[in-house]
Design a protein around this motif. Structure first.
Motif, short mmCIF file in Angstrom:
data_model
loop_
_atom_site.label_atom_id
_atom_site.label_comp_id
_atom_site.label_asym_id
_atom_site.label_seq_id
_atom_site.Cartn_x
_atom_site.Cartn_y
_atom_site.Cartn_z
N ARG A 142 44.50 99.02 32.72
CA ARG A 142 43.65 97.73 32.54
C ARG A 142 44.34 96.45 32.15
NH1 ARG A 142 42.63 100.02 26.45
NH2 ARG A 142 44.64 99.51 25.30
N GLU A 159 39.23 108.57 23.01
CA GLU A 159 38.95 107.74 21.90
C GLU A 159 40.10 107.24 21.15
OE1 GLU A 159 35.73 106.71 18.58
OE2 GLU A 159 35.39 108.62 19.52
N ARG A 177 40.26 109.64 34.48
CA ARG A 177 39.88 108.44 33.99
C ARG A 177 40.50 107.76 32.56
NH1 ARG A 177 33.17 107.52 33.59
NH2 ARG A 177 33.24 105.49 33.04
N HIS A 191 42.08 105.11 23.57
CA HIS A 191 41.46 103.53 23.59
C HIS A 191 41.52 102.82 22.43
CE1 HIS A 191 38.33 100.87 24.90
NE2 HIS A 191 37.67 100.60 23.70
N ARG A 202 29.26 102.81 21.99
CA ARG A 202 29.25 103.88 23.03
C ARG A 202 30.63 103.49 24.08
NH1 ARG A 202 26.37 108.10 25.12
NH2 ARG A 202 26.65 108.53 27.27
N GLY A 203 31.37 104.56 24.14
CA GLY A 203 32.38 104.40 25.11
C GLY A 203 32.17 105.31 26.30
N TRP A 204 33.07 105.16 27.44
CA TRP A 204 32.73 105.91 28.68
C TRP A 204 33.02 107.43 28.20
CZ3 TRP A 204 36.43 109.34 30.16
CH2 TRP A 204 37.88 108.97 29.64
N TRP A 205 33.86 107.74 27.55
CA TRP A 205 34.09 109.30 27.06
C TRP A 205 32.79 109.70 26.67
CZ3 TRP A 205 36.62 104.98 25.24
CH2 TRP A 205 36.37 104.47 23.81
N ASP A 206 31.94 109.22 25.94
CA ASP A 206 30.57 109.76 25.63
C ASP A 206 29.97 110.39 26.60
OD1 ASP A 206 30.49 109.38 22.65
OD2 ASP A 206 30.48 107.25 23.47
N GLU A 207 29.98 110.15 27.90
CA GLU A 207 29.58 110.81 28.89
C GLU A 207 29.88 112.26 29.19
OE1 GLU A 207 30.45 108.69 32.46
OE2 GLU A 207 30.22 106.79 31.63
N TYR A 208 30.86 112.51 28.67
CA TYR A 208 31.60 113.72 28.72
C TYR A 208 31.41 114.79 27.56
CZ TYR A 208 34.18 111.96 32.67
OH TYR A 208 34.44 111.88 33.91
#
Length: 285
Positions: free
Chosen positions: A163, A105, A156, A108, A86-92
């Protein structure tokens, strides 16, 4: 209630596509590959569709079955294995179109990015004021909360440039994009200052193609994002078309867009000249 099926990641789909390419190069049908591998045809099909997680050892075994002698490619494919992370983008995913989420993705997973734009600012180089102004011009119009979701998501995404191991990023921007006037003078001035600030980062290279350089290959005018993979065979081209995101990774397509970007770079001012050029436009506002 049954849980909704989680879609395969960009990485899983690409791994499956490459395994299918190796199988087809070996001139084996799905049925025959399954027989030789000791697995049902459906298992091979699901692996190639990215629907079934496969181990690194099984990837190497399939590569041997398909007589792939490119060790670097096999090792890169083996590194792409495993279950869904799971990546942060899954929140969207419930908030934004799937193609838009997948861009994050791709970024990333990239080892480097090359971007070329003619009339729009590169997404990873947009300041917040520009992002919000651009989404306010969307057709069809977005509701205020949708604009905020889109703006937060784009900002984001830019984290890959900041990073701990920042992503090498090369952007070629036509002068037209610098003069589009999105959001009015204050926003344009803020955006140009942001470009100059970003050009100072060691991992960011910005080059401008001025008006008058008529020999550059426009490539249809679409924004081009060339996503570099761990080996050249795993590179990907993303085209931001009106009808949605186009994802290309055939060998001839990759070669074509590498040449397009190389030619555009040769037409552009060098980074120092580009910074001066952007500064002059900002001062003229």
């Amino acid at each position: 209630m049954a849980r909704a099926k989680v879609p395969p990641t960009v990485r899983q789909r690409r791994l499956g596509a490459e395994l299918r390419r190796l199988r087809e190069h070996a001139e084996l049908s799905v049925t025959r590959a399954g027989e030789l591998f000791g697995a049902p045809q459906s298992r091979i099909s699901n692996i190639e569709a990215g629907n079934y997680a496969v181990s690194a050892d099984r990837v190497r075994a399939l590569a041997r079955l398909y007589e792939c002698s490119d060790d670097a490619l096999v090792q890169a494919l083996a590194a792409m294995t495993g279950g869904r992370t799971r990546g942060w983008w899954d929140e969207y995913r419930e908030l934004l179109p799937a193609a838009l989420v997948e861009v994050a993705e791709f970024e990333h997973e990239a080892t480097a990015l090359r971007v070329a734009v003619l009339v729009a600012m590169p997404g990873l180089l947009q300041c917040a004021e520009h992002v919000r102004a651009a989404y306010n011009q969307n057709v069809p119009a977005l509701r205020p909360f949708e604009i905020e979701h889109c703006t937060a998501f784009r900002i984001r995404r830019q984290g890959v440039l900041h990073r701990e191991m920042p992503l090498p990023y090369e952007a070629i921007i036509h002068e037209a994009a610098l003069r589009m006037g999105i959001g009015g003078t204050d926003v344009v001035r803020a955006q140009l200052r942001h470009l100059m600030d970003m050009s100072e980062y060691e991992n960011v290279t910005i080059q401008v193609i001025p008006f008058g350089r008529a020999d550059f290959p426009a490539a249809g005018g679409q924004p081009i994002t060339y996503v570099c993979g761990p080996v050249p065979q795993l590179d990907t081209v993303l085209l931001d078309a009106d009808h949605g995101l186009e994802v290309l990774h055939a060998e001839d397509q990759l070669a074509r867009y590498r040449e397009v970007l190389d030619r555009m770079r040769r037409c552009a001012l060098d980074p120092a000249e580009s910074r001066t050029f952007i500064h002059k436009i900002a001062k003229s506002l």
